[in-house]
Each structure stands twice: as structure tokens, then as C-alpha cells.
Write a protein that holds these residues in place. Structure first.
Motif, PDB file in Angstrom:
ATOM      1  N   SER A   1       0.835  -1.192   0.000  1.00  0.00           N
ATOM      2  CA  SER A   1       0.000   0.000   0.000  1.00  0.00           C
ATOM      3  C   SER A   1       0.872   1.245   0.000  1.00  0.00           C
ATOM      4  O   SER A   1       2.053   1.215   0.372  1.00  0.00           O
ATOM      5  CB  SER A   1      -0.923   0.005   1.216  1.00  0.00           C
ATOM      6  OG  SER A   1      -1.666   1.203   1.276  1.00  0.00           O
ATOM      7  N   TYR A   2       0.293   2.341  -0.424  1.00  0.00           N
ATOM      8  CA  TYR A   2       1.032   3.608  -0.476  1.00  0.00           C
ATOM      9  C   TYR A   2       1.358   4.123   0.920  1.00  0.00           C
ATOM     10  O   TYR A   2       2.284   4.924   1.082  1.00  0.00           O
ATOM     11  CB  TYR A   2       0.222   4.654  -1.246  1.00  0.00           C
ATOM     12  CG  TYR A   2      -1.259   4.587  -0.991  1.00  0.00           C
ATOM     13  CD1 TYR A   2      -1.838   5.152   0.133  1.00  0.00           C
ATOM     14  CD2 TYR A   2      -2.094   3.911  -1.885  1.00  0.00           C
ATOM     15  CE1 TYR A   2      -3.187   5.065   0.380  1.00  0.00           C
ATOM     16  CE2 TYR A   2      -3.450   3.830  -1.654  1.00  0.00           C
ATOM     17  CZ  TYR A   2      -3.995   4.404  -0.525  1.00  0.00           C
ATOM     18  OH  TYR A   2      -5.339   4.317  -0.282  1.00  0.00           O
ATOM     19  N   THR A   3       0.602   3.688   1.915  1.00  0.00           N
ATOM     20  CA  THR A   3       0.912   4.121   3.281  1.00  0.00           C
ATOM     21  C   THR A   3       2.216   3.515   3.789  1.00  0.00           C
ATOM     22  O   THR A   3       2.826   4.065   4.720  1.00  0.00           O
ATOM     23  CB  THR A   3      -0.238   3.733   4.212  1.00  0.00           C
ATOM     24  OG1 THR A   3      -0.485   2.321   4.113  1.00  0.00           O
ATOM     25  CG2 THR A   3      -1.503   4.500   3.851  1.00  0.00           C
ATOM     26  N   ASN A   4       2.645   2.398   3.214  1.00  0.00           N
ATOM     27  CA  ASN A   4       3.908   1.778   3.596  1.00  0.00           C
ATOM     28  C   ASN A   4       5.093   2.283   2.781  1.00  0.00           C
ATOM     29  O   ASN A   4       6.237   1.951   3.088  1.00  0.00           O
ATOM     30  CB  ASN A   4       3.813   0.259   3.443  1.00  0.00           C
ATOM     31  CG  ASN A   4       2.722  -0.343   4.312  1.00  0.00           C
ATOM     32  OD1 ASN A   4       2.432   0.174   5.397  1.00  0.00           O
ATOM     33  ND2 ASN A   4       2.124  -1.422   3.847  1.00  0.00           N
ATOM     34  N   VAL A   5       4.814   3.069   1.735  1.00  0.00           N
ATOM     35  CA  VAL A   5       5.882   3.532   0.846  1.00  0.00           C
ATOM     36  C   VAL A   5       6.164   5.020   1.050  1.00  0.00           C
ATOM     37  O   VAL A   5       7.321   5.448   1.014  1.00  0.00           O
ATOM     38  CB  VAL A   5       5.508   3.248  -0.624  1.00  0.00           C
ATOM     39  CG1 VAL A   5       6.616   3.712  -1.564  1.00  0.00           C
ATOM     40  CG2 VAL A   5       5.231   1.756  -0.831  1.00  0.00           C
ATOM     41  N   PHE A   6       5.118   5.831   1.277  1.00  0.00           N
ATOM     42  CA  PHE A   6       5.267   7.272   1.375  1.00  0.00           C
ATOM     43  C   PHE A   6       4.818   7.747   2.762  1.00  0.00           C
ATOM     44  O   PHE A   6       4.154   7.018   3.514  1.00  0.00           O
ATOM     45  CB  PHE A   6       4.432   7.973   0.287  1.00  0.00           C
ATOM     46  CG  PHE A   6       4.785   7.560  -1.103  1.00  0.00           C
ATOM     47  CD1 PHE A   6       5.875   8.104  -1.755  1.00  0.00           C
ATOM     48  CD2 PHE A   6       4.022   6.600  -1.769  1.00  0.00           C
ATOM     49  CE1 PHE A   6       6.193   7.721  -3.041  1.00  0.00           C
ATOM     50  CE2 PHE A   6       4.332   6.215  -3.049  1.00  0.00           C
ATOM     51  CZ  PHE A   6       5.423   6.771  -3.684  1.00  0.00           C
ATOM     52  N   GLU A   7       5.165   9.003   3.046  1.00  0.00           N
ATOM     53  CA  GLU A   7       4.748   9.610   4.300  1.00  0.00           C
ATOM     54  C   GLU A   7       3.248   9.917   4.261  1.00  0.00           C
ATOM     55  O   GLU A   7       2.753  10.508   3.291  1.00  0.00           O
ATOM     56  CB  GLU A   7       5.538  10.894   4.546  1.00  0.00           C
ATOM     57  CG  GLU A   7       7.036  10.675   4.703  1.00  0.00           C
ATOM     58  CD  GLU A   7       7.769  11.981   4.934  1.00  0.00           C
ATOM     59  OE1 GLU A   7       7.071  13.013   5.093  1.00  0.00           O
ATOM     60  OE2 GLU A   7       9.010  11.976   4.962  1.00  0.00           O
ATOM     61  N   LYS A   8       2.567   9.530   5.307  1.00  0.00           N
ATOM     62  CA  LYS A   8       1.112   9.649   5.331  1.00  0.00           C
ATOM     63  C   LYS A   8       0.659  11.105   5.365  1.00  0.00           C
ATOM     64  O   LYS A   8      -0.437  11.440   4.895  1.00  0.00           O
ATOM     65  CB  LYS A   8       0.568   8.892   6.551  1.00  0.00           C
ATOM     66  CG  LYS A   8      -0.919   8.650   6.526  1.00  0.00           C
ATOM     67  CD  LYS A   8      -1.322   7.753   7.683  1.00  0.00           C
ATOM     68  CE  LYS A   8      -2.811   7.460   7.642  1.00  0.00           C
ATOM     69  NZ  LYS A   8      -3.230   6.588   8.762  1.00  0.00           N
ATOM     70  N   GLU A   9       1.475  12.003   5.892  1.00  0.00           N
ATOM     71  CA  GLU A   9       1.081  13.402   6.015  1.00  0.00           C
ATOM     72  C   GLU A   9       1.033  14.104   4.658  1.00  0.00           C
ATOM     73  O   GLU A   9       0.298  15.086   4.490  1.00  0.00           O
ATOM     74  CB  GLU A   9       2.059  14.144   6.931  1.00  0.00           C
ATOM     75  CG  GLU A   9       1.996  13.728   8.401  1.00  0.00           C
ATOM     76  CD  GLU A   9       2.687  12.396   8.648  1.00  0.00           C
ATOM     77  OE1 GLU A   9       3.416  11.943   7.711  1.00  0.00           O
ATOM     78  OE2 GLU A   9       2.511  11.810   9.739  1.00  0.00           O
ATOM     79  N   LYS A  10       1.773  13.611   3.677  1.00  0.00           N
ATOM     80  CA  LYS A  10       1.798  14.247   2.362  1.00  0.00           C
ATOM     81  C   LYS A  10       0.735  13.700   1.410  1.00  0.00           C
ATOM     82  O   LYS A  10       0.535  14.272   0.336  1.00  0.00           O
ATOM     83  CB  LYS A  10       3.181  14.064   1.717  1.00  0.00           C
ATOM     84  CG  LYS A  10       4.301  14.802   2.439  1.00  0.00           C
ATOM     85  CD  LYS A  10       5.600  14.644   1.677  1.00  0.00           C
ATOM     86  CE  LYS A  10       6.732  15.409   2.358  1.00  0.00           C
ATOM     87  NZ  LYS A  10       8.011  15.271   1.597  1.00  0.00           N
ATOM     88  N   LEU A  11       0.067  12.622   1.770  1.00  0.00           N
ATOM     89  CA  LEU A  11      -0.877  11.976   0.872  1.00  0.00           C
ATOM     90  C   LEU A  11      -2.193  12.735   0.837  1.00  0.00           C
ATOM     91  O   LEU A  11      -2.723  13.151   1.872  1.00  0.00           O
ATOM     92  CB  LEU A  11      -1.121  10.531   1.296  1.00  0.00           C
ATOM     93  CG  LEU A  11       0.109   9.614   1.324  1.00  0.00           C
ATOM     94  CD1 LEU A  11      -0.274   8.222   1.801  1.00  0.00           C
ATOM     95  CD2 LEU A  11       0.757   9.538  -0.056  1.00  0.00           C
ATOM     96  N   VAL A  12      -2.743  12.890  -0.367  1.00  0.00           N
ATOM     97  CA  VAL A  12      -4.044  13.521  -0.586  1.00  0.00           C
ATOM     98  C   VAL A  12      -4.800  12.652  -1.587  1.00  0.00           C
ATOM     99  O   VAL A  12      -4.358  12.498  -2.732  1.00  0.00           O
ATOM    100  CB  VAL A  12      -3.922  14.960  -1.120  1.00  0.00           C
ATOM    101  CG1 VAL A  12      -5.315  15.546  -1.374  1.00  0.00           C
ATOM    102  CG2 VAL A  12      -3.139  15.830  -0.153  1.00  0.00           C
ATOM    103  N   TYR A  13      -5.923  12.090  -1.149  1.00  0.00           N
ATOM    104  CA  TYR A  13      -6.720  11.199  -2.012  1.00  0.00           C
ATOM    105  C   TYR A  13      -7.748  12.033  -2.774  1.00  0.00           C
ATOM    106  O   TYR A  13      -8.531  12.772  -2.183  1.00  0.00           O
ATOM    107  CB  TYR A  13      -7.428  10.133  -1.173  1.00  0.00           C
ATOM    108  CG  TYR A  13      -7.577   8.812  -1.877  1.00  0.00           C
ATOM    109  CD1 TYR A  13      -8.351   8.704  -3.034  1.00  0.00           C
ATOM    110  CD2 TYR A  13      -6.946   7.667  -1.416  1.00  0.00           C
ATOM    111  CE1 TYR A  13      -8.480   7.499  -3.694  1.00  0.00           C
ATOM    112  CE2 TYR A  13      -7.067   6.453  -2.072  1.00  0.00           C
ATOM    113  CZ  TYR A  13      -7.837   6.373  -3.209  1.00  0.00           C
ATOM    114  OH  TYR A  13      -7.961   5.181  -3.863  1.00  0.00           O
TER     115      TYR A  13
END
Length: 412
Positions: free
Chosen positions: A261-273
Motif C-alpha cells: 500500500s502507499y501508506t507503507n511507501v510514502f509519508e502519510k502526512e503528504k498523501l491527498v486522495y
């Protein structure tokens, strides 16, 4: 009707002095060409007509599945004899029969066979187009050329003095831009974890949209660094995408695939769905954010899956300001394809102008206003004799005024 048209074609070919307009000439030439080369294609593929499905491989030596497969083959043959949209037996592969065995009802099987029938006709038309293009090229090469162009056209393959750019050169140039984007560009995530929520034809359609998304991103001057997360390489979606992009699993291919999942690859604070069901409207583009686009085609299942997944994972959500800048037509859906979403993001990133970026929304979905100022998408300029709604206005008190307004609309 077809016999009459065929006889007219024969008469026209026998009588060259017969005066015909350009439309009839084009129809006759197209009909003759299609009859000539469709038979050639059938003769070329005649060895496939005797191809039968591998029943043991499809059913895995299960007697119940063997009986069901034979019943399905008989059912498809009966529908074909009844004139329904069913492809030829040679076109249906073993994986198609396996998918038909999974479908629970006759209606679902009929829809899938209709989908295969359209796919077969599309491939046949593509073969006809290629054959016509080949013949036109041969006629052009064999036709005599005027002498005044002899200083430009040469005899050896009709070469010229200009440098030729091959497809491989253009392909390497575009891939080089993606390699630069991997180093310095903004990242964009495509969530491929909705494969189980789509039927087979939706997965195939989604794979085609992903291919167009990759192509549009590669052709842009400032492309994204694409990351396909939750990508199951053994699933239907990735297998269908692999048919469109045969080299996507090579180490040198400029595209990231992640099983996690993208939560395991990137920082969760920068993610915008990016989901159309979000409450927060995306007014300004954030160049530091990592946007997520859900790879889903929701023609059947229209549940807010992307919204539910982002809410469950605690990720920030936003949506495009479509209602602010666009007027949607009556009965048109507000759904956008994946490549349209990418094109909008590329334009917003470059210009920060939503009016310019939303030009990628198809005009058929918008509220159309003609030059007279009347909305032509609400009342579609129907024939007043077939338009039944004005009769309902007779029950109202001010029926005469409304009927007059309706009549003037049709007369205009």
C-alpha cells in the motif's frame, strides 16, 4: 434491402458513365472493398475456424464443469443462430470460456458475449483499415511521379534529404523525460487496489485508461513520477495492462510498481486522495503533496469506494471544483476517466488555472447553450409531434401560456 444495394453496386460498376454523387460513389467503393478484403481475412484465418477449446484445461478434469461448459457452448451456438451479438467460435479463447463459467446468470453471459462480439468486430475493422492503408501505399509507390519533383524524391525507396525520426528515437526521448521526473518530478500515486470491486470488462476498460494515462503523462513537458500501488501482477487488471504495455516489467522501464500500500511507501502526512465524494474542494494546487487517484471504473458498482478507503486509512481527501466552473447537462454523469483526471492535474500544476484545466472534460457532459441563448441540452430540439411533455401542461391553470412558450421553442 442489402440485395437491392448489391445490385445497384453491380450496375454502377458495369456502367462507368452512370452519374453518381460523391456519397453513392464512396458507399459503393467501401462496400466493394469490405466484401473483397473481409473474405481475404476470413481465408487467412481459416485455420482458426477448426480450433476448439481445451476442455480439460478449462475444467481441470471436473465432470460437472465439463457438463456445464458443453451446455454453455450449446447456449452460445443457439444465440448465434438466433442472430444475437455472439462472436465466432474461433474468436472465443480458453480464458473467455473460463470467465463464462464464473458468470451466474444468462443475462451476465449474454452481456459478456456481446462485449466479445464488439471486440471481434473492432479487430476485424482494424485489419481492414491496415489492409486498405497497405494497398494505398503500394499504389502510391507504383504510381508515376511528376518530373518537377525529381530534385526531392529519389529512386531508392523514395527517400529524401531530411533526417528521419524513427519511433524508437521518439520512444527513447519520451522515456528520458520520465527518468528525469523520477529524480526531480512530483510523485503521483495510482491506487490499483479496486480490482475485486470490478467485473472483467471493467478491469479491461480500466487497464486501457491506465495505458492512456501513462501515455498522456509521458507526452507532457513536465510529467509526474507515477507509482502504481497495490498492484497485483497476477490479477486481471495488471494482466490486461501488460497486454497494452508489454515492456512495463522490465528494469529499465520508467514506471514504479508496488505490491504494498502507499501508506507503507510514502509519508502519510503528504498523501491527498482525490475522490469525487470528498467534502473539501481542491481550490489551490499543492506542489509538495502526493496525490492519489483511484484506478476504478464504476459502471456497475457506484458505491463511494475511494471515499471509504481514504476515510478508513485516515488520509486527507479533496475533489475537483467541477460544480464551480462547469454546468452539467441533464442526465450526464460527473465521472471522469483516469487519463482525463491526469490531464487536468498536469494543466493545474503548470498554470494553476481551473478554467483552462477543465477543458479536458467532454463537452457532451456539459450544459450546452446555443447562440440564441436557449439551452439545447434540456429540450433536445425534438419533433413536436413526438414530444409528449406539452400535453401534461394542459392540466395546469396557465396552460395556454406554457403551450405557447413550448411551441415557440420548437419553431425557433
Amino acid at each position: 434491402m442489402f440485395q437491392i444495394f448489391q445490385n445497384c453496386c453491380k450496375i454502377a460498376l458495369k456502367r462507368p458513365n452512370l452519374k453518381l454523387n460523391s456519397l453513392n460513389k464512396n458507399l459503393i467503393e467501401k462496400n466493394v472493398f469490405n466484401r473483397k478484403y473481409s473474405t481475404a481475412i476470413k481465408v487467412e484465418n481459416a485455420d482458426l475456424d477448426n480450433k476448439e477449446p481445451n476442455i480439460d484445461l478449462i475444467t481441470k478434469d471436473d465432470p460437472e464443469l465439463k457438463h456445464k461448459l458443453k451446455v454453455l457452448m450449446l447456449e452460445a451456438e443457439v444465440m448465434r443462430q438466433d442472430g444475437r451479438a455472439v462472436p465466432d467460435a474461433s474468436f472465443i479463447r480458453d480464458d473467455h470460456w473460463s470467465e463464462l463459467l464464473k458468470l451466474p446468470s444468462m443475462s451476465a453471459r449474454r452481456k459478456y458475449l456481446t462485449f466479445l462480439f464488439k471486440l471481434q468486430k473492432k479487430k476485424e475493422n482494424e485489419q481492414l483499415r491496415k489492409e486498405k492503408k497497405r494497398i494505398e501505399r503500394e499504389e502510391y509507390l507504383n504510381s508515376p511521379k511528376p518530373e518537377d519533383n525529381s530534385h526531392i524524391i529519389y529512386g531508392l525507396g523514395h527517400n529524401n534529404i531530411f533526417l528521419r525520426f524513427y519511433d524508437t528515437t521518439i520512444n527513447q526521448f519520451l522515456n528520458h523525460k520520465l527518468i528525469q521526473a523520477m529524480q526531480f518530478g512530483q510523485k503521483l500515486i495510482v491506487d490499483c487496489g479496486f480490482e475485486k470491486n470490478m467485473v472483467t470488462r471493467e478491469n479491461i476498460n480500466c487497464a486501457k485508461q491506465l495505458m492512456l494515462l501513462f501515455s498522456d503523462n509521458r507526452n507532457d513537458d513536465d510529467p509526474f513520477d507515477l507509482h502504481f500501488c497495490n498492484a497485483n501482477r497476477e490479477g486481471q487488471l495488471m494482466k490486461a495492462l501488460h497486454k497494452h504495455i508489454a515492456t512495463m516489467y522490465e528494469p529499465s522501464f520508467p514506471l514504479h510498481f508496488h505490491d504494498d500500500s502507499y501508506t507503507n511507501v510514502f509519508e502519510k502526512e503528504k498523501l491527498v486522495y482525490l475522490t469525487p465524494h470528498a467534502r473539501d474542494v481542491m481550490t489551490n494546487y499543492d506542489h509538495d503533496a502526493i496525490y492519489i487517484v483511484g484506478a476504478i471504473v464504476d459502471k456497475i458498482n457506484q458505491e463511494p469506494l475511494t471515499f471509504a478507503k481514504a476515510k478508513k486509512e485516515g488520509i486527507k481527501m479533496q475533489k475537483f471544483p467541477l460544480d464551480k466552473y462547469l454546468s452539467w447537462g441533464a442526465g450526464s454523469g460527473k465521472s471522469l476517466t483516469l487519463n482525463q483526471v491526469l490531464s487536468i492535474l498536469l494543466d493545474v500544476k503548470r498554470t494553476n488555472d481551473w478554467k483552462y484545466a477543465l477543458r479536458h472534460v467532454p463537452k457532451r457532459k456539459l450544459f450546452n447553450v446555443d447562440q440564441t441563448g436557449k439551452a439545447s441540452s434540456v429540450l433536445r430540439r425534438l419533433d413536436p409531434q413526438t414530444f409528449s411533455r406539452p400535453r401534461q401542461y394542459q392540466k395546469n391553470n396557465n396552460k395556454n401560456s406554457r403551450l405557447i412558450k413550448t411551441k415557440t421553442l420548437f419553431e425557433d
